[in-house]
Enzyme design. Structure first.
Site, PDB file in Angstrom:
ATOM      1  N   MET A   7      37.697  43.390  26.342  1.00 35.23           N
ATOM      2  CA  MET A   7      36.422  43.611  25.182  1.00 35.23           C
ATOM      3  C   MET A   7      35.030  44.281  26.057  1.00 35.23           C
ATOM      4  SD  MET A   7      36.693  39.774  23.908  1.00 35.23           S
ATOM      5  CE  MET A   7      35.329  39.523  22.741  1.00 35.23           C
ATOM      6  N   GLY A   9      32.440  45.320  25.508  1.00 33.64           N
ATOM      7  CA  GLY A   9      31.085  44.705  24.560  1.00 33.64           C
ATOM      8  C   GLY A   9      30.031  45.265  23.518  1.00 33.64           C
ATOM      9  N   GLY A  10      31.801  45.893  23.023  1.00 36.86           N
ATOM     10  CA  GLY A  10      31.506  46.543  22.032  1.00 36.86           C
ATOM     11  C   GLY A  10      31.588  46.120  20.138  1.00 36.86           C
ATOM     12  N   VAL A  11      31.202  47.326  19.977  1.00 37.51           N
ATOM     13  CA  VAL A  11      31.538  46.394  17.482  1.00 37.51           C
ATOM     14  C   VAL A  11      33.657  45.993  18.002  1.00 37.51           C
ATOM     15  CG1 VAL A  11      31.258  48.242  16.324  1.00 37.51           C
ATOM     16  CG2 VAL A  11      31.350  46.096  15.690  1.00 37.51           C
ATOM     17  N   SER A  13      35.829  46.088  20.062  1.00 43.53           N
ATOM     18  CA  SER A  13      36.401  45.494  20.794  1.00 43.53           C
ATOM     19  C   SER A  13      37.066  44.764  20.128  1.00 43.53           C
ATOM     20  CB  SER A  13      37.067  45.177  22.133  1.00 43.53           C
ATOM     21  OG  SER A  13      35.201  45.307  22.668  1.00 43.53           O
ATOM     22  N   LEU A  32      35.975  44.128  31.665  1.00 44.28           N
ATOM     23  CA  LEU A  32      35.850  44.337  33.031  1.00 44.28           C
ATOM     24  C   LEU A  32      35.620  45.327  33.718  1.00 44.28           C
ATOM     25  CD1 LEU A  32      38.955  46.948  31.993  1.00 44.28           C
ATOM     26  CD2 LEU A  32      39.679  44.824  32.283  1.00 44.28           C
ATOM     27  N   CYS A 101      40.924  57.121  32.466  1.00 44.97           N
ATOM     28  CA  CYS A 101      40.955  55.367  31.959  1.00 44.97           C
ATOM     29  C   CYS A 101      41.681  54.590  32.152  1.00 44.97           C
ATOM     30  CB  CYS A 101      38.717  55.083  31.984  1.00 44.97           C
ATOM     31  SG  CYS A 101      39.299  53.267  31.958  1.00 44.97           S
ATOM     32  N   GLY A 125      40.173  48.270  21.219  1.00 42.80           N
ATOM     33  CA  GLY A 125      39.661  48.432  20.234  1.00 42.80           C
ATOM     34  C   GLY A 125      39.632  49.585  19.134  1.00 42.80           C
ATOM     35  N   CYS A 198      30.484  56.510  31.436  1.00 39.42           N
ATOM     36  CA  CYS A 198      30.069  55.296  31.837  1.00 39.42           C
ATOM     37  C   CYS A 198      29.197  55.343  33.069  1.00 39.42           C
ATOM     38  CB  CYS A 198      30.787  54.463  31.749  1.00 39.42           C
ATOM     39  SG  CYS A 198      31.903  54.166  32.875  1.00 39.42           S
TER      40      CYS A 198
END
Length: 358
Positions: A7, A9-11, A13, A32, A101, A125, A198
């Site tokens: 997850m 933190g986005g919609v 996932s 993570l 990644c 996601g 990121c």
């Protein structure tokens, strides 16, 4: 099935995790931590590694009623993704950190730890599809072409795909995912998609590389070797780049010039007209395969950018090297990027571009 839902933190996932819960799986959410100082990574919901992203992921897990943990992969991320990014630019190549990644962190380190803890699969996601049959697992494009992310998953191998789930692969539009998130009471339904690297919080890639590699002034030249300007480091440039050249000698025809090549050994950047970017032959190294090793020559499609079109080509591999002969020329092919091979919508494998020629 025990599933570890990554997850971000986005919609995407969050909805992927929700669908797994609906399907009756035993789901545990994990975020993570990829930086020892997460506040140093991008905030404002534009990345996938910020402190606020971890909070958003935790709130989504609470809404779904699933356990949630934060796993620290900062050291491995620094070694396998950030250091690789810097060294590739230092060598005159242009890497894709999101692809790396996926290869080294999400579907290697996370999957390895998850399986050791008794989980059957890792879910994300990503917009892609996995199809399993006895003795075979295949990776396909998402049915939603505009959101397809199979390109950045092309480095995954058969074992990884056998333990990977992509619950969003059959969606027809991102708007449906956002509507579903809103209907489930997930506060991140309107959160913007992440587009930036990121670990570069300012979005200034050149500045980030300068801080790691230093400034090394050199010449910008044309194909004949004439000096047209200067640069502060070859790592500022990538093949196909048009802006930020700051040339002191204008082109005789008045047309824009583009980066044709980056040579960190000679410390030069070569520029020229767009027509000189056209290539028909692409050489690749470090091939990976989603199902079985493919050697010999075959016809297929090749995608050389995350959001680029698939190009018809003749592809050959001797086991260690890949050669791609395009039916029509492509422009601005940068060494270091991935060439992902397709058979229709099925992903066959990938290779890192080592060279390209007309």
């Amino acid at each position: 099935m025990r599933v570890l839902a990554a997850m971000s933190g986005g919609v995407d996932s969050a909805v992927a995790a929700a669908r797994l819960v609906d399907a009756g799986h035993d789901v545990v959410g994990v975020h993570l931590a990829l930086s020892k100082n997460p506040e140093a990574y991008r905030s404002g919901a534009r990345g996938c590694c910020s402190l606020e992203d971890s909070h958003d992921a935790r709130r989504a897990a609470d809404v779904l009623g699933i356990p949630f943990y934060v796993w620290d992969f900062a050291e491995r991320f620094a070694d396998d993704v950030v250091a690789d990014f810097v060294s590739e630019y230092a060598a005159g190549r242009t890497p894709n950190p999101c692809l790396r990644c996926n290869e080294k962190i999400k579907f290697a380190a996370v999957l390895e730890r998850g399986r050791a803890l008794g989980f059957d699969a890792v879910a994300t996601g990503h917009y892609a599809r996995v199809s399993s049959a006895p003795g075979r697992v295949s990776l396909f494009r998402s049915r939603e072409a505009a959101k397809d992310q199979s390109y950045v998953l092309g480095v995954l191998d058969r074992d990884q795909l056998q333990h990977s789930l992509f619950p969003l692969g059959d969606d027809t539009a991102k708007a449906q995912v956002r509507a579903e998130a809103a209907g489930r009471g997930l506060s991140l339904a309107k959160k913007p998609d992440s587009h930036d690297i990121c670990f570069i919080p300012t979005g200034d890639t050149a500045g980030f590389l300068h801080s790691r590699l230093g400034r090394r002034p050199g010449d910008i030249v044309d194909a004949s070797g004439e000096v047209l300007g200067t640069h502060a480091g070859t790592h500022q440039f990538t093949v196909g780049q048009r802006h930020g050249l700051h040339l002191s000698v204008p082109a005789q025809d008045g047309r824009p010039r583009y980066v044709l090549g980056v040579d960190p050994v000679r410390n030069t950047v070569t520029v020229g007209p767009r027509a000189a970017l056209a290539v028909r032959v692409i050489d690749g190294m470090r091939p990976t395969w989603t199902e079985t090793v493919v050697t010999g020559t075959w016809r297929g499609l090749v995608q050389v950018r995350a959001h680029g079109e698939a190009l018809p080509a003749t592809i050959s591999c001797d086991g260690e090297r890949v050669r791609i002969e395009l039916d029509e020329p492509a422009f601005g092919i940068a060494p270091g990027q991935a060439a992902v091979h397709y058979d229709g919508d099925r992903v066959v494998g990938s290779a890192t571009i080592s060279a390209a020629a007309a």
